[in-house]
Each structure stands twice: as structure tokens, then as C-alpha cells.
Scaffold this active site. Structure first.
Site, PDB file in Angstrom:
ATOM      1  N   CYS A 146      29.255   4.460  40.978  1.00  0.00           N
ATOM      2  CA  CYS A 146      29.265   5.190  39.744  1.00  0.00           C
ATOM      3  C   CYS A 146      30.805   5.595  38.947  1.00  0.00           C
ATOM      4  CB  CYS A 146      28.483   6.506  39.873  1.00  0.00           C
ATOM      5  SG  CYS A 146      28.448   7.509  38.405  1.00  0.00           S
ATOM      6  N   ASN A 208      26.184  -1.965  38.263  1.00  0.00           N
ATOM      7  CA  ASN A 208      26.003  -0.597  37.767  1.00  0.00           C
ATOM      8  C   ASN A 208      26.830  -0.545  36.199  1.00  0.00           C
ATOM      9  OD1 ASN A 208      26.254   2.240  37.367  1.00  0.00           O
ATOM     10  ND2 ASN A 208      26.041   2.221  39.620  1.00  0.00           N
ATOM     11  N   THR A 282      18.269   0.750  30.974  1.00  0.00           N
ATOM     12  CA  THR A 282      18.276   1.567  29.421  1.00  0.00           C
ATOM     13  C   THR A 282      17.077   1.277  28.726  1.00  0.00           C
ATOM     14  OG1 THR A 282      20.574   1.483  29.648  1.00  0.00           O
ATOM     15  CG2 THR A 282      19.699   1.645  27.324  1.00  0.00           C
TER      16      THR A 282
HETATM   17  C1  LIG Z   1      21.696   7.439  31.744  1.00  0.00           C
HETATM   18  C2  LIG Z   1      22.171   6.691  33.079  1.00  0.00           C
HETATM   19  C3  LIG Z   1      22.051   7.265  34.487  1.00  0.00           C
HETATM   20  C4  LIG Z   1      22.487   6.505  35.360  1.00  0.00           C
HETATM   21  N1  LIG Z   1      22.485   6.900  36.633  1.00  0.00           N
HETATM   22  C5  LIG Z   1      22.852   6.103  37.667  1.00  0.00           C
HETATM   23  C6  LIG Z   1      22.484   6.775  39.125  1.00  0.00           C
HETATM   24  O1  LIG Z   1      22.567   7.916  39.220  1.00  0.00           O
HETATM   25  N2  LIG Z   1      22.758   5.839  40.172  1.00  0.00           N
HETATM   26  C7  LIG Z   1      22.957   4.387  39.957  1.00  0.00           C
HETATM   27  O2  LIG Z   1      23.185   3.798  40.890  1.00  0.00           O
HETATM   28  N3  LIG Z   1      23.196   4.202  38.716  1.00  0.00           N
HETATM   29  C8  LIG Z   1      23.022   4.632  37.660  1.00  0.00           C
HETATM   30  N4  LIG Z   1      22.800   4.195  36.225  1.00  0.00           N
HETATM   31  C9  LIG Z   1      22.977   2.753  36.024  1.00  0.00           C
HETATM   32  C10 LIG Z   1      21.747   1.952  36.008  1.00  0.00           C
HETATM   33  O3  LIG Z   1      21.142   2.166  37.146  1.00  0.00           O
HETATM   34  C11 LIG Z   1      22.005   0.578  35.624  1.00  0.00           C
HETATM   35  O4  LIG Z   1      22.772  -0.028  36.872  1.00  0.00           O
HETATM   36  C12 LIG Z   1      22.952   0.268  34.476  1.00  0.00           C
HETATM   37  O5  LIG Z   1      22.434   1.117  33.583  1.00  0.00           O
HETATM   38  C13 LIG Z   1      22.744  -1.110  33.880  1.00  0.00           C
HETATM   39  O6  LIG Z   1      21.549  -1.521  33.550  1.00  0.00           O
HETATM   40  P1  LIG Z   1      20.652  -1.429  32.182  1.00  0.00           P
HETATM   41  O7  LIG Z   1      21.621  -2.190  31.387  1.00  0.00           O
HETATM   42  O8  LIG Z   1      19.582  -2.125  32.317  1.00  0.00           O
HETATM   43  O9  LIG Z   1      20.571  -0.065  31.984  1.00  0.00           O
HETATM   44  C14 LIG Z   1      22.652   5.032  35.376  1.00  0.00           C
HETATM   45  C15 LIG Z   1      22.689   4.392  33.809  1.00  0.00           C
HETATM   46  C16 LIG Z   1      22.257   5.197  32.547  1.00  0.00           C
HETATM   47  C17 LIG Z   1      22.162   4.754  31.489  1.00  0.00           C
END
Ligand SMILES: Cc1cc2nc3c(=O)[nH]c(=O)nc-3n(C[C@H](O)[C@H](O)[C@H](O)COP(=O)(O)O)c2cc1C
Ligand SMILES: Cc1cc2nc3c(=O)[nH]c(=O)nc-3n(C[C@H](O)[C@H](O)[C@H](O)COP(=O)(O)OP(=O)(O)OC[C@H]3O[C@@H](n4cnc5c(N)ncnc54)[C@H](O)[C@@H]3O)c2cc1C
Ligand code: FES
Lengths: 322, 261
Positions: A146, A208, A282
Site C-alpha cells: 500500500c 496494487n 475501481t
Molecule cells: C479506494 C481504494 C482503496 C483500496 N484499498 C486497498 C486495501 O485496503 N488493500 C489492498 O491491498 N489494496 C487496496 N486497493 C487497491 C486495489 O485492491 C487494486 O489493487 C487497485 O485498485 C488496482 O485495481 P483496479 O484498477 O481494478 O482498481 C485500493 C484501491 C482503491 C481504489
């Protein structure tokens, strides 16, 4: 643009529909479409909008040992085809997660994966120990990636030795299938994947968010209170796909692809690149129906391609002329 | 609480001022469950830019299952929304958030600044429908200029409310700010409902506090999901951070942090 393998192409349960099952360590998923941590809350938030029992897996918001309040607002900014967030891992802490959130989650027929994070190796293993044996927890996803925490977090995800130490510690603390979630904010993600493979991970998930920022030219201030945040959404998909492809070739663990997936075609790119499963992040925010549409779209694709099982297309990317 | 994702056909499109529009959509399931103060998240395009849904208050609900939204063009999302045509389908999620708590007693005062007027018309209609005597209730509306107030001010007046206006340019009503009007009215009121620019609400809250009148405020923050999942929509509450989409958008003023003093 509309999804080409969209709704309605799926086959009813009883006809010989394609087999979407995949396996992550000892964990069998009915289909490979999971929800990414931090983008699906503790699942209940979506109960009216998504058929939770049709998902492949649910990964809940990252859980720490103690509750965390997160960062000050503003915490989110929209960017071109993506968003930046600096939530700062706000969560209820492992004890309240087990007492307050698990009773609902364990009633679902979908495997629940708990994403865990800590400021130290000891914290990771303590959370893992607390979750081991909790009814309804199907696997752990260890977040060493993170970008929004100051202490420890970054080093765990960027230094192979540290990543291996966290993985080993969690491995010792828990019997559960162990997924390690990798950060894209490194020079060589393959090194990270190999390090956690050697340390006992059952699978890796990537990516991530990418570290980014946005500035308001009028106020000359950063748009996030935290100044920098994590970029997610369709904008990051090419980066995620490249990394999944590189890692899938280098390790023998199942790879879970994450990054900008919204449609079945997006997901298919990841399967062809070598992913065994995908996580949708997202997209849950702007289109809660995307996970369901992806599952239907995958069935349609397999039928059109004359494939019976999804696993048969994993890693079948064609490169070169033959 | 029930919320729905629904494709809604655009059945009405009115341009009220240069950059202010009122859209009416067929949204039977959302309409059937909506409470004043609740909002919807609107997907302004099928594409990926803009990516996120845009939050809008439910401005009106009709018995035939239609709902209206009132909005001002401020960026690319609202710009695209303003260019929608009758018959277009928009993807909505709603109704979301908690809504206003209706008063047990009167009289009450509704205070809207700019597009903060939007949720107040639904509230006013609901109060009117409950058979309540609106004669002693006030509606204070503020805007930059007269164009932004009509026909909204007349719609409130038609429900029996006493309407007072304030405009920045003095083109109608008081030239100046809404809180200037409030001093005279406040002693008679049991409750104030307000939505609008933060500075205006801050002033209203201060006046209410001095006069010891209850006050409910409806807030705006940037939202990604609108349903409590992203944790992006936080503001400072009296006891730590609160999530506007889920715990709000309507709050009792005393539960929030204000930079009043
Ligand atoms: C608002 C938000 C909160 C997130 N919180 C976490 C989290 O608590 N733990 C984690 O491993 N990834 C977290 N992520 C990352 C997502 O799980 C993911 O890896 C990342 O958004 C990429 O995927 P996407 O493009 O489909 O969103 C978060 C992402 C977003 C947008
Ligand atoms: C609960 C709620 C109810 C609302 N009701 C109304 C209404 O009834 N009428 C109306 O005109 N406006 C309303 N707004 C504000 C409205 O959502 C924004 O004006 C709109 O999102 C701007 O989008 P844009 O693409 O044109 O602007 P851009 O500036 O291009 O948007 C960029 C990003 O900032 C966000 N954003 C920009 N301005 C605001 C704002 N003031 N509040 C929250 N997010 C913002 C957008 O959603 C988007 O994510 C409401 C906001 C909330 C939170
Ligand atoms: S907008 Fe996502 S939690 Fe409120």
C-alpha cells in the site's frame, strides 16, 4: 464502447456451460472473478446491487491489528480514465472485523479472502494468527504494497528480503491459503514475486495502485490532502498486464491479475497473459454490475471459441509468427 | 434500505438558466423508495472518461415514477449531462444516503444556496404532502442572479411557503447573502434545513446555534462509490471522521466540525 461478450450470452446452469472454475492453492473458486480489496468494502455495501453469491471470491478491505482512522480529506481525485486515492487504510481492525463483519460474510456461499496489513512483521503474523481458524475466512491476501502508509509498508513491498520475511511469518502463523499482493512501484516485480514464492506463498496478486499525484493549478495545491496517492482504474491496465505477463512466466504459482479490469475483454487479456484469476477494483465504484457482466462475458467467449474450460486458455498468448 | 442500479430514460430536459439544467428521468424503482435529501449516482457516459459517477440530489419525485435532477454545469461530467437528449438512457444508482429527518413541529425554514436548492424542493413537496400547514414556513433562496432562481422560487411559493430571495447582483430580492435574511425569521423557527455552499452553511449554522434552533445540513464531498465502500467521502465530524455518502449527506449541524469561531 460496449462489451462484445456482454450480457445474455451466458448459458443457463443446467446446459453444458463452460467450466469457469479455477484453483488458487487449495482454494477452488466457482469462477475467476473476484473483487479487489478496498473497492468492495466488507461486501454488504453491495448487497442490493450485486449478487454476492455469484462472485468468484470477495476480498475485503485491508485489515490491520488496531483500527485505523485513515488520512484526512480530500482522499480521492478523478484522473483521466482513473482515480487517485489516499484513503490511508481506514479500517475497523481485526477484532471488530471478526466480531462485526464476519457473521454476515460467512453466510455467503462465496469464498471470503481477508486482506491484511501491518507496520511490522510481528503485526502481520499476529493478524494472521487471529484470523486462522475463524469460520468463513477462506484465504489471506497479504498486502505488502500500500502506498498510503508511512511506516514499514513501502519497504515490505519493495525490498525482496522484507517481502520474504513477511511472507514466511504469515505462513508460520496460519494454515490458510496465502496470497501475497505485490506493488508495481518497484524496478523489477519479478524479483519480488520470486522472493515471496520462495518464502511459501501459495499465489501472488498484482498489481496494487501506482503512486501518483494531481495538482490544482488555481490554488497551486495538491488535490489530495496526503499530496500523493494510489492510481487505479482503466488507466493502469497496460502496466498491470505487462507485470502479470512477466511474473506468470517467471514463477510457478498462480498469478491473480488486478488493474483496470472492467469488461470480460479486459479480464481475457489477463488470462491470456497467464493470470489464473482476476480482481475487479475501481470498476465496482462506477459500474457495480461489471463483475456479473464479466462472468457472463467469459462464458460467451469460451462458447464462441469452442473451449470447455477457462483454465485451458490461461497463458495461451501467442507471440511470434507460429 | 434498498438501492438500485437502473437504466433510466430521459423524458424531460429544461434549461433554466445559462448553465442550469433540470433533467427528468424514468426511474420507477428509485422514485418508489426516495426520501428528501437522498441522492443518486449518475454515469454521465458509457466511456471511461469521465470515469466516476456524479452525485446529484433527488430534486423531485413524481407519482408516475419519474424523478428530476437539478444541476449546474461546472466541469466535464455536468457538461456531458447537459447535452443528453430526450430518449437517452442514463445509468443511475440510488436512492442513496440518509435524507432529512422530517420535523415533528413547526414552523421550519428551508435555506438553499445555488444548487443547494435541489434537494429542498423535494423536501418542501414532502412536507406539503404530509398535510402540514406551510403558511408559517419559510424558504430562503440565494443565487448569483435572478435567472438561477426562477421558476424554482415560484414552485416553492405555489406550495404555500413564504419565499424570500437573495441575489449577488440584486436582480431580484435582497442584494447580498441569505444569512442576512435569516436574523428576522430565526426566532420563530423550530428547525432549519440547509444545503448550499459551505461558507453559507457555516453562517447559517452559527446563527442557528446562537438562536438555539435545530439545524440539519446537507453536505457535498467528492465521492467515488456513493455506497460506503471506497471510504473516500470523509469529512470531520465531532467524533472523528464521518462518511458523507452513508452517514449523510444530511447531518445534524452539531455532529460536524465547523470553523465557526
Ligand atoms: C479506494 C481504494 C482503496 C483500496 N484499498 C486497498 C486495501 O485496503 N488493500 C489492498 O491491498 N489494496 C487496496 N486497493 C487497491 C486495489 O485492491 C487494486 O489493487 C487497485 O485498485 C488496482 O485495481 P483496479 O484498477 O481494478 O482498481 C485500493 C484501491 C482503491 C481504489
Ligand atoms: C450528495 C451530493 C449531491 C449533489 N447534488 C447536486 C445537485 O443536486 N446539483 C448540482 O448541480 N450538483 C450537485 N452536487 C455536486 C455535483 O456532484 C458536482 O457538481 C459534479 O460532480 C461535478 O461534476 P463535473 O464532472 O461537472 O465536474 P469536474 O470538476 O470535472 O469533476 C471532477 C471530479 O470532482 C467531483 N466534483 C466536482 N465538484 C464537486 C462538488 N461540488 N461536489 C462533489 N464532487 C464534486 C466530480 O464528481 C468528479 O469526480 C452534489 C454533490 C454531492 C456529493
Ligand atoms: S463515496 Fe465511497 S464511501 Fe462514500
Amino acid at each position: 464502447m460496449r462489451e462484445s461478450y456482454g450480457e445474455g450470452t451466458g448459458c443457463p446452469e443446467n446446459c453444458n456451460a463452460p467450466d469457469l472454475r479455477v484453483q488458487i492453492g487449495s482454494l477452488v473458486l466457482r469462477n475467476p472473478v473476484m473483487t479487489a480489496s478496498g473497492t468492495f468494502g466488507y461486501a454488504r455495501e453491495f448487497e442490493n446491487l450485486v449478487d454476492l453469491d455469484q462472485l468468484g471470491g470477495i476480498i475485503v478491505k485491508g485489515i490491520s491489528l488496531q483500527p485505523k482512522p485513515g488520512n484526512p480529506p480530500p482522499r480521492i481525485v478523478e484522473t483521466s480514465c482513473g482515480m487517485l486515492n489516499a484513503i490511508g487504510l481506514e479500517n475497523v481492525g481485526v477484532d471488530r472485523f471478526i466480531s462485526g463483519k464476519m457473521p454476515y460474510l460467512r453466510k455467503l456461499s462465496t469464498p471470503v479472502v481477508v486482506n491484511i496489513l501491518g507496520d511490522s512483521v510481528e503485526e502481520y503474523s499476529e493478524i494472521a494468527r487471529k484470523l486462522d481458524g475463524v469460520e468463513g475466512v477462506a484465504a489471506l491476501e497479504v498486502n505488502i504494497s500500500c502506498p498510503n502508509v508511512k511506516k514499514g509498508g513501502v519497504a515490505f513491498g519493495t525490498v525482496p528480503e522484507m517481502a520474504a520475511r513477511v511472507t514466511e511469518a504469515v505462513r508460520q502463523a496460519s494454515q490458510l491459503p496465502l496470497i501475497v499482493k505485490l506493488s508495481p512501484n518497484v524496478t523489477d516485480i519479478v524479483l519480488m514475486a520470486k522472493a515471496v514464492e520462495g518464502a511459501g506463498a501459495d499465489a501472488v496478486s498484482l498489481i496494487n495502485t501506482l503512486i501518483g499525484m494531481a495538482i490544482d493549478p488555481v490554488s497551486r495545491r495538491p488535490k489530495l490532502a496526503n499530496v500523493i496517492g494510489g492510481l487505479s482504474g482503466p488507466a493502469i491496465k497496460p502496466v498491470a498486464l505487462r507485470m502479470v505477463w512477466q511474473v506468470a512466466q517467471a514463477v510457478s504459482l498462480p498469478v491473480i491479475g488486478i488493474g483496470g479490469i472492467t469488461t470480460a475483454n479486459d479480464a481475457l487479456e489477463f488470462f491470456l497473459a497467464g493470470a489464473t484469476a482476476v480482481q475487479v477494483g475501481t470498476a465496482n465504484f462506477y459500474d457495480p454490475s461489471s463483475t456479473g457482466n464479466i462472468v457472463q462475458g467469459l462464458k460467451g467467449y469460451l462458447q464462441e471459441q469452442g473451449e470447455d474450460r477457462l483454465v485451458d486458455i490461461i497463458g495461451t498468448l501467442k507471440i511470434g509468427t507460429d | 434500505m434498498s438501492e438500485f442500479q437502473q437504466k433510466c430514460s430521459l423524458v424531460g430536459r429544461d434549461r433554466l438558466a445559462d448553465d442550469v439544467y433540470r433533467l427528468t428521468l424514468q426511474a420507477p424503482r428509485i422514485a418508489a423508495h426516495a426520501q428528501p435529501g437522498q441522492f443518486v449516482m449518475v454515469r454521465v457516459s458509457d466511456g471511461l472518461d469521465p470515469l466516476l459517477r456524479r452525485p446529484f440530489s433527488i430534486h423531485r419525485v413524481f407519482a408516475n415514477g419519474d424523478i428530476s435532477l437539478l444541476f449546474k454545469i461546472i466541469g466535464k461530467g455536468t457538461e456531458m449531462l447537459a447535452h443528453c437528449c430526450l430518449g437517452d438512457e442514463l445509468d443511475l444508482v440510488g436512492p442513496l444516503g440518509n435524507g432529512f429527518v422530517l420535523p415533528d413541529e413547526g414552523p421550519v425554514c428551508l435555506i438553499g444556496g445555488g444548487m443547494g436548492i435541489a434537494p429542498l424542493l423535494f423536501l418542501a413537496e414532502q412536507l406539503h404532502m404530509t398535510g402540514r400547514e406551510t403558511g408559517n414556513d419559510y424558504v430562503l433562496l440565494g443565487a448569483r442572479t435572478q435567472d438561477e432562481l426562477t421558476p424554482l422560487d415560484e414552485e416553492f411559493a405555489a406550495l404555500g411557503y413564504t419565499v424570500q430571495r437573495a441575489t449577488d447582483d440584486g436582480s431580484i430580492g435582497h442584494k447580498g447573502f441569505i444569512p442576512d435574511l435569516l436574523d428576522f425569521i430565526l426566532p420563530e423557527m423550530t428547525q432549519v434545513y440547509t444545503c448550499g455552499p459551505h461558507l453559507m452553511m457555516e453562517n447559517v449554522v452559527r446563527q442557528c446555534r446562537q438562536a438555539e434552533v435545530k439545524c440539519q445540513v446537507s453536505l457535498e464531498t467528492h465521492m467515488a462509490c456513493g455506497i460506503g465502500a471506497c471510504l473516500g467521502c470523509t469529512v470531520n465530524g465531532k467524533r472523528g471522521l464521518v462518511h458523507v455518502c452513508k452517514q449523510g449527506p444530511v447531518f445534524k449541524a452539531e455532529n460536524l466540525e465547523w470553523s465557526l469561531e
